[in-house]
Structures are given as C-alpha cells and as structure tokens.
Motif scaffolding. Structure first.
Motif, PDB file in Angstrom:
ATOM      1  N   LEU A  10       0.778  -1.237   0.083  1.00 22.59           N
ATOM      2  CA  LEU A  10       0.086  -0.006  -0.154  1.00 22.59           C
ATOM      3  C   LEU A  10       0.859   1.385   0.017  1.00 22.59           C
ATOM      4  N   ILE A  11       0.617   2.054  -0.961  1.00 22.73           N
ATOM      5  CA  ILE A  11       1.526   3.184  -1.070  1.00 22.73           C
ATOM      6  C   ILE A  11       0.537   4.576  -0.500  1.00 22.73           C
ATOM      7  N   LYS A  12      -0.602   4.769  -0.850  1.00 26.18           N
ATOM      8  CA  LYS A  12      -1.376   5.742  -0.277  1.00 26.18           C
ATOM      9  C   LYS A  12      -2.696   5.580  -0.318  1.00 26.18           C
ATOM     10  N   SER A  13      -3.593   6.015   0.692  1.00 29.40           N
ATOM     11  CA  SER A  13      -4.960   5.818   0.859  1.00 29.40           C
ATOM     12  C   SER A  13      -5.705   7.091   0.910  1.00 29.40           C
ATOM     13  N   VAL A  14      -6.478   7.449  -0.007  1.00 25.00           N
ATOM     14  CA  VAL A  14      -7.280   8.772  -0.159  1.00 25.00           C
ATOM     15  C   VAL A  14      -8.791   8.452   0.085  1.00 25.00           C
ATOM     16  N   GLU A  15      -9.178   9.365   0.728  1.00 31.20           N
ATOM     17  CA  GLU A  15     -11.061   9.166   0.927  1.00 31.20           C
ATOM     18  C   GLU A  15     -11.587   9.822  -0.516  1.00 31.20           C
ATOM     19  N   ILE A  16     -12.405   9.029  -0.821  1.00 32.69           N
ATOM     20  CA  ILE A  16     -13.364   9.465  -2.164  1.00 32.69           C
ATOM     21  C   ILE A  16     -14.449  10.514  -1.617  1.00 32.69           C
ATOM     22  N   VAL A  17     -14.384  11.631  -2.284  1.00 30.80           N
ATOM     23  CA  VAL A  17     -15.451  12.899  -1.798  1.00 30.80           C
ATOM     24  C   VAL A  17     -16.232  13.259  -2.983  1.00 30.80           C
ATOM     25  N   LEU A  18     -17.353  14.048  -2.665  1.00 35.63           N
ATOM     26  CA  LEU A  18     -17.952  14.999  -3.378  1.00 35.63           C
ATOM     27  C   LEU A  18     -17.581  16.267  -3.253  1.00 35.63           C
ATOM     28  N   TYR A  19     -17.281  16.968  -4.310  1.00 35.16           N
ATOM     29  CA  TYR A  19     -16.829  18.253  -4.250  1.00 35.16           C
ATOM     30  C   TYR A  19     -18.075  18.979  -4.762  1.00 35.16           C
ATOM     31  N   VAL A  20     -18.569  20.009  -4.078  1.00 39.33           N
ATOM     32  CA  VAL A  20     -19.747  20.685  -4.305  1.00 39.33           C
ATOM     33  C   VAL A  20     -19.157  22.390  -4.206  1.00 39.33           C
ATOM     34  N   TYR A  21     -20.012  23.026  -5.066  1.00 36.55           N
ATOM     35  CA  TYR A  21     -19.800  24.511  -5.065  1.00 36.55           C
ATOM     36  C   TYR A  21     -20.719  25.310  -4.241  1.00 36.55           C
ATOM     37  N   LYS A  22     -20.327  26.257  -3.719  1.00 39.29           N
ATOM     38  CA  LYS A  22     -20.941  27.293  -2.982  1.00 39.29           C
ATOM     39  C   LYS A  22     -22.337  27.829  -3.383  1.00 39.29           C
ATOM     40  N   GLY A  23     -23.247  27.310  -2.611  1.00 34.09           N
ATOM     41  CA  GLY A  23     -24.850  27.830  -3.223  1.00 34.09           C
ATOM     42  C   GLY A  23     -25.399  26.488  -3.573  1.00 34.09           C
ATOM     43  N   HIS A  24     -24.861  25.280  -3.759  1.00 37.30           N
ATOM     44  CA  HIS A  24     -25.341  24.032  -4.273  1.00 37.30           C
ATOM     45  C   HIS A  24     -26.446  23.558  -2.929  1.00 37.30           C
ATOM     46  N   ARG A  25     -27.397  22.838  -3.257  1.00 42.23           N
ATOM     47  CA  ARG A  25     -28.100  22.388  -2.098  1.00 42.23           C
ATOM     48  C   ARG A  25     -27.518  21.378  -1.228  1.00 42.23           C
ATOM     49  N   LEU A  26     -26.519  20.787  -1.647  1.00 37.00           N
ATOM     50  CA  LEU A  26     -25.740  20.176  -0.724  1.00 37.00           C
ATOM     51  C   LEU A  26     -24.636  20.656   0.047  1.00 37.00           C
ATOM     52  N   TRP A  27     -24.330  21.959  -0.174  1.00 37.59           N
ATOM     53  CA  TRP A  27     -23.188  22.774   0.499  1.00 37.59           C
ATOM     54  C   TRP A  27     -23.066  22.596   1.855  1.00 37.59           C
ATOM     55  N   ASP A  28     -24.391  22.541   2.597  1.00 43.37           N
ATOM     56  CA  ASP A  28     -24.439  22.598   4.100  1.00 43.37           C
ATOM     57  C   ASP A  28     -24.258  21.466   4.628  1.00 43.37           C
ATOM     58  N   CYS A  29     -24.032  20.152   3.857  1.00 42.18           N
ATOM     59  CA  CYS A  29     -23.995  18.841   4.295  1.00 42.18           C
ATOM     60  C   CYS A  29     -22.480  18.407   4.680  1.00 42.18           C
ATOM     61  N   ASP A  30     -22.442  17.845   5.922  1.00 38.25           N
ATOM     62  CA  ASP A  30     -21.389  17.158   6.142  1.00 38.25           C
ATOM     63  C   ASP A  30     -21.154  16.059   5.748  1.00 38.25           C
ATOM     64  N   HIS A  31     -21.994  15.096   5.197  1.00 36.55           N
ATOM     65  CA  HIS A  31     -21.887  13.964   4.401  1.00 36.55           C
ATOM     66  C   HIS A  31     -23.315  13.650   3.857  1.00 36.55           C
ATOM     67  N   VAL A  32     -23.163  12.579   2.595  1.00 35.00           N
ATOM     68  CA  VAL A  32     -24.168  12.339   1.757  1.00 35.00           C
ATOM     69  C   VAL A  32     -24.179  10.767   1.536  1.00 35.00           C
ATOM     70  N   ASN A  33     -25.424  10.336   1.187  1.00 36.68           N
ATOM     71  CA  ASN A  33     -25.488   8.983   0.486  1.00 36.68           C
ATOM     72  C   ASN A  33     -25.295   9.005  -0.864  1.00 36.68           C
ATOM     73  N   ILE A  34     -24.895   7.962  -1.544  1.00 37.05           N
ATOM     74  CA  ILE A  34     -24.765   7.884  -3.092  1.00 37.05           C
ATOM     75  C   ILE A  34     -25.923   8.327  -3.560  1.00 37.05           C
ATOM     76  N   ARG A  35     -27.034   7.906  -3.177  1.00 34.20           N
ATOM     77  CA  ARG A  35     -28.644   8.215  -3.848  1.00 34.20           C
ATOM     78  C   ARG A  35     -28.632   9.284  -3.859  1.00 34.20           C
ATOM     79  N   ASP A  36     -28.322  10.425  -2.914  1.00 33.14           N
ATOM     80  CA  ASP A  36     -28.403  11.842  -3.166  1.00 33.14           C
ATOM     81  C   ASP A  36     -27.938  12.686  -4.093  1.00 33.14           C
ATOM     82  N   ILE A  37     -27.280  11.831  -4.958  1.00 33.93           N
ATOM     83  CA  ILE A  37     -26.786  12.694  -5.970  1.00 33.93           C
ATOM     84  C   ILE A  37     -27.556  12.082  -7.507  1.00 33.93           C
TER      85      ILE A  37
END
Length: 283
Positions: free
Chosen positions: A158-185
């Motif tokens: 194992l060389i490196k392990s990185v979390e997979i995340v959702l990048y959202v822009y300011k003003g998007h409906r998910l902006w205030d979320c700390d975490h989401v489910n895959i079905r939220d997209i």
C-alpha cells in the motif's frame, strides 16, 4: 547535409511560403533562406523558384523532396531500432495506472530512476487492468495500480490511501451537508474522472446498485480540471480528496464510500524483485 536540413527543405516545399515554414520550424526567415540556398549550392541546382506567389519547387526540387522523404523515413526507423535495443538492455521497467503518479513522491522517485541506470524511465499512464496484466506477464517489473489485486506470486504494498469525496460549489443544495449517501446525487449533474480511471467505473456501479443511472456530464483526465469545472458551477464532482476546501468549493464525505488505495506491485520471483522493493520504499 543532415536530417535537420531535410526537414527544413520539406517544410518549405509543403508550405510554399518561407515565412510560414520558418514559423513552424521556430527559425528566422533569413536563417531558413540561407539554409535552402546552402542546399542548392550543395546539390548544384536550383530547388525552388522564388516568385511573388511563394517558393515554387523546380523539377529538381520535386525529386529532392521525394528522395529526402524516403531517406528521412529510413533514418527515423534506424534511430527507433537503436533506441529499442538500448531500452531492452535496461531490464527494469515500470508502469503507472491512470492517476497513480499523483500518489507518489515524484522528486524522490525521479532521483531513484536517475541513480539506477538499469531503470527505463517512463512516466506514461495506462489503464489499471493493463498495468496489472503487464506485471503478471513479466512485461514490466513493477507497477502502481488502484485497488489491491490478488494473484499467485504477486507482492503488493500500500502506497497511499485517499478518501473519495463529493466536491460541491457554494450555493449548491448539498453545500451545508457534512456527508451524503450515493443516492443523494441521483438527479445531479456529475463531473467524473474519465473511463480509463477505475473510480469512474466504481461510481457508475455504485449508482446502479442504488437503482439509478448517474448523469455524468463531463469525464475529465485530471483532478485539476474536475475542480475547475466544479468551481465554475458546471456540476458537482466525485474524486479522491486531493484539494483543500475554500470559500467556493468544499468536499463532502460520502457514506460507505471506499478509499482510493494505490498499491505498488511486483512478482516475488522476478530477478529484479529487490530493485522493485527498493523502488516502492522511495514512495
């Protein structure tokens, strides 16, 4: 007379315009004109008629062009063959799955390559499965892949392990979320890494497991482009957490998402297993 002179002549012949040809060759028109004049003196004949319409090839120029193309092709093939022989003499080859170069300590690896002349220094990226197959078939001695592969005799680190995340822009409906489910997209316009990246297929499969097809509006070749598209509100993006949050873009954790794991791999019975092990330690 050399191959550079041939190339210069061929460019003037094809463009029929000294200024245009000089620009393509990153030369001054005066320098190119002098070179053509020198070729004509060496050949003992005029190769171009200088007219108001440009450089028009003479019959001698046409012959010179056709023969020079053959000579250039033969010389290129000769140099390629010599280079291939030299590469074969360098026994240690490496392969990088798409995106994995981002996971390594590039300066350290570059220094390691330079200090070990038996290494074929190539930074080309290929599809994940291709790199694994080439290691298993002994076409390359060491590879970087995404996800831990399993195969008899295959050593993984194992060389490196990185979390997979959702990048959202300011003003998007998910902006205030700390975490989401895959079905939220489900109804979102998504920006993803391209199809040669394993993460693209993992995202699509995850969406299918949740009974919907993702609306992927952009498939990109690097994280910087993805980040730029999100910043310009083209859509929201899914990729490893490569970027810091700022006032315009934030990363949102995805529940139950896997991590983007980069593994170094080599065959334990390879004659160069020791070098592969040392190479992976540099990362």
């Amino acid at each position: 007379m050399n191959t550079r002179n041939f190339k210069c002549f061929q460019t003037v012949y094809e463009e029929r315009n000294l200024q245009v040809a000089a620009s393509k060759l990153f030369m001054s028109p005066q320098g190119l004109s002098k070179l053509i004049k020198g070729l004509e003196e060496e050949c003992g004949t005029t190769l171009f008629s200088r007219t108001k319409d440009g450089f028009i090839p003479t019959e001698s120029g046409k012959v010179f062009y056709e023969k020079s193309k053959i000579i250039t092709k033969d010389l290129n093939e000769m140099f390629s063959a010599i280079e291939a022989v030299n590469d074969r003499e360098k026994r240690f080859r490496m392969g990088f799955a798409a995106g994995t170069i981002r996971a390594i300590n590039i300066p350290a690896v570059n220094d390691f390559m330079k200090s070990n002349p038996e290494i074929v220094a190539s930074w080309d990226e290929q599809e994940n499965g291709t790199v694994l197959k080439r290691v298993l078939n002994d076409e390359i001695n060491c590879g970087l892949v995404v996800g831990k592969p399993e195969a008899t005799g295959l050593v993984t680190k194992l060389i490196k392990s990185v979390e997979i995340v959702l990048y959202v822009y300011k003003g998007h409906r998910l902006w205030d979320c700390d975490h989401v489910n895959i079905r939220d997209i489900k109804d979102e316009q998504l920006i993803s890494m391209g199809e040669k990246y394993r993460i693209y297929h993992d995202v699509v499969n995850a969406c299918h497991m949740n009974s919907f097809n993702p609306e992927i509006i952009a498939r990109v070749g690097d994280g910087v482009t993805l980040h730029s598209l999100v910043k310009n509100k083209i859509g929201i993006g899914i990729c490893p957490r490569f970027f810091e949050d700022d006032e315009d873009i934030k990363s949102v954790a995805i529940n139950d998402a896997y991590t983007w794991d980069v593994y170094g791999i080599y065959m334990e019975n390879s004659p160069d297993a020791g070098l592969a092990k040392r190479f992976l330690q540099e990362m």
